[in-house]
Design an enzyme around this catalytic site. Structure first.
Site, short mmCIF file in Angstrom:
data_model
loop_
_atom_site.label_atom_id
_atom_site.label_comp_id
_atom_site.label_asym_id
_atom_site.label_seq_id
_atom_site.Cartn_x
_atom_site.Cartn_y
_atom_site.Cartn_z
CE LYS A 22 -2.77 0.65 3.78
NZ LYS A 22 -2.84 2.02 4.29
CB SER A 23 3.81 2.31 2.02
OG SER A 23 3.27 2.36 3.31
N GLY A 94 -4.86 8.21 5.43
CA GLY A 94 -3.95 9.21 5.95
C GLY A 94 -2.80 9.48 5.01
NE ARG A 122 -5.20 8.70 11.13
CZ ARG A 122 -4.58 7.90 10.27
NH1 ARG A 122 -5.25 7.34 9.27
NH2 ARG A 122 -3.31 7.66 10.42
CG ASP A 314 1.15 0.47 9.43
OD1 ASP A 314 0.62 1.30 10.20
OD2 ASP A 314 1.60 0.77 8.31
CE LYS A 341 -0.18 5.05 12.82
NZ LYS A 341 0.43 5.66 11.63
NE ARG A 345 -4.81 0.73 13.54
CZ ARG A 345 -4.14 0.84 12.40
NH1 ARG A 345 -2.83 0.95 12.39
NH2 ARG A 345 -4.79 0.82 11.24
NE ARG A 389 -2.13 -1.23 8.85
CZ ARG A 389 -1.79 -1.67 7.64
NH1 ARG A 389 -1.86 -2.96 7.37
NH2 ARG A 389 -1.43 -0.83 6.69
C1 S3P Z 1 2.71 5.15 6.15
C2 S3P Z 1 3.32 5.59 7.29
C3 S3P Z 1 2.85 5.24 8.64
C4 S3P Z 1 1.91 4.05 8.61
C5 S3P Z 1 0.89 4.14 7.54
C6 S3P Z 1 1.55 4.24 6.17
C7 S3P Z 1 3.25 5.57 4.86
O1 S3P Z 1 2.15 6.33 9.19
O2 S3P Z 1 1.28 3.86 9.85
O3 S3P Z 1 0.03 3.01 7.55
O4 S3P Z 1 2.87 4.98 3.82
O5 S3P Z 1 4.05 6.49 4.85
P1 S3P Z 1 2.91 7.54 9.95
O6 S3P Z 1 3.74 8.28 8.96
O7 S3P Z 1 1.80 8.40 10.49
O8 S3P Z 1 3.70 6.89 11.04
#
Ligand code: S3P
Length: 431
Positions: A22-23, A94, A122, A314, A341, A345, A389
């Protein structure tokens, strides 16, 4: 609105490929949009979150075609985005909101980006702050919450030290930095996932990391690319945990992203006694990819605190759900971030795991789930609070409980892993 019913299983076995990361999918989509010429992304994540990013990019005038997990993007170029006629909607994502905020901060137009009820609760100050330092104007509800009204500007580079470890904030600054004349620097005291840096280099940006500082020099153009996204280790983690919870289990997850900024979960599981093997390693676009083999073994348990929290952020929900299956339990501390989140959580885990019979102590910054209590877990009706999650973590605990567990509103898994329940059903051996 669907309830998933999870029956206990004897063990997990099989070979599985998990959905695209996903990232990384978010980043490839955004950089493809900002590049010149066509890009092609294979194994793009089926997550609703990544579809949200594509939809926002389309609203900014980028031509995108999608056929299942193959996404073709006609790059608009750094200066080619168009003012959106309507609000951009990041929905539950997010990453979409925070990364795009960095891009929008540099545009010669105004835009509004909003999200669903969860995302509108958030914290966004963390991206507003550095982007305003660079010259953008961003209005938010109470200075903190979406919708964000972003008035772009000609940005000036900054040297930003991340006050909280967040790959999303780092990425927002770096994406804005593509437009700032000169060198933008981000220092991260705690290392976080570096997919943005790797992807920027892949698309031809001038980016360099040394001593926890990333330096990016503005470039007039990025080049479109043909890329393949590795499997998502954060999705694989749920299946690995299921295999560890159930004696006799054996599982191979193939083609998984093994970027060292994401594999702290594997190190932690291995330190608890999990037999893990990595094979078929290769590098793709700067990202390490390989197969993860795991089998069940007794787990000691352990404590996650300090820097490890950011590195496994995560995976903490599923780690907590593994607590009852360990000897000494799982304790998570210094993890206040978990409260902001997709759901709180910490509270959601405490409530739902207790509901299933686990012994849980809740702290402001984490929780402790007692070990050696798999025997007392019982199926229950649980509420994942709309958090993907949470739903998947509870499903893992449910496999090792007595009696069926009903996970309400289980469709929330679509946010990252739409095929989760059907995959679990295929891997679970009941006889
Ligand atoms: C992510 C960064 C993380 C992670 C999120 C995906 C990303 O969040 O929890 O699921 O893709 O850069 P944070 O940057 O808020 O820690």
């Amino acid at each position: 609105v669907s309830t998933a019913s999870i029956e206990p299983a004897r063990r997990i076995s099989g070979i599985v490929s998990v959905p695209g990361d996903k990232s990384i999918s978010h980043r490839y989509a955004i950089l493809s949009a900002l590049a010149e010429g066509p890009s092609e992304i294979q194994n793009f994540s089926p997550a609703a979150d990544c579809a949200s990013t594509l939809a926002c990019l389309e609203r900014l005038g980028v031509a995108i075609r999608r056929k299942e997990n193959r996404v073709s993007v006609r790059g608009a170029g750094l200066r080619g985005l168009r003012a959106p006629r309507r609000k951009l909607d990041a929905e539950n994502s997010g990453t979409t909101m925070r990364l795009l905020a960095g891009v929008l901060a540099a545009q010669a137009f105004e835009s509004v980006i909003t999200g669903d009820a969860s995302l509108r609760r958030r914290p966004m100050r963390r991206v507003i702050e550095p982007l305003e330092q660079m010259g953008a104007k961003i209005a938010a509800r109470d200075g903190e919450f979406a919708p964000l009204e972003i008035r772009g500007a000609a940005l000036t580079p900054i040297h930003y030290t991340l006050p909280i470890p967040s790959a999303q904030v780092k990425s927002a600054v770096l994406l804005a930095g593509l437009y700032a004349q000169g060198e933008t620097r981000v220092t991260e005291p705690v290392r976080t996932r570096d997919h943005t840096e790797l992807a920027l280099a892949e698309f031809g940006a001038d980016v360099l990391t040394a001593d926890r500082t990333i330096r990016l020099r503005a470039r007039a153009r990025l080049e479109g690319r043909s890329l393949t996204v590795p499997g998502d280790i954060s999705s694989a983690a749920f299946l690995l945990a299921a295999a560890l919870a159930l004696p006799g289990s054996q599982l191979v997850a193939s083609g998984v992203g093994l970027n060292p900024t994401r594999t702290a979960i594997l190190d932690f599981l291995a330190a608890m006694g999990a037999p893990i093997q990595l094979t078929e390693l290769s590098m793709r676009h700067g990202e390490l990819v390989g197969d993860i083999s795991i089998r069940h073994a007794p787990l000691r348990g352990g404590v996650v605190a300090g820097d490890a929290v950011a590195q496994m952020i995560d995976e903490l929900p599923v780690l907590a759900a593994l607590g009852p299956f360990t000897e000494e339990g799982i304790e998570i501390r210094n993890a206040q971030e978990l409260r902001v989140k997709e759901s709180d959580r910490i509270a959601a885990l405490a409530e739902n795991l207790r509901n299933m019979g686990a012994q849980v102590e809740e702290f402001p910054d984490g929780l402790r789930v007692a070990g050696r209590s798999a025997g007392v877990l019982r199926g229950a009706s649980v509420d994942p609070r709309g958090d993907h999650r949470m739903a998947m973590a509870l499903a893992v605990a449910a496999l090792g409980a007595k009696g069926a567990t009903r996970i309400r509103h289980a469709e929330c898994v679509n946010v990252s892993y739409p095929e989760f329940f059907s995959t679990l059903r295929k891997l679970a051996q009941r006889a």
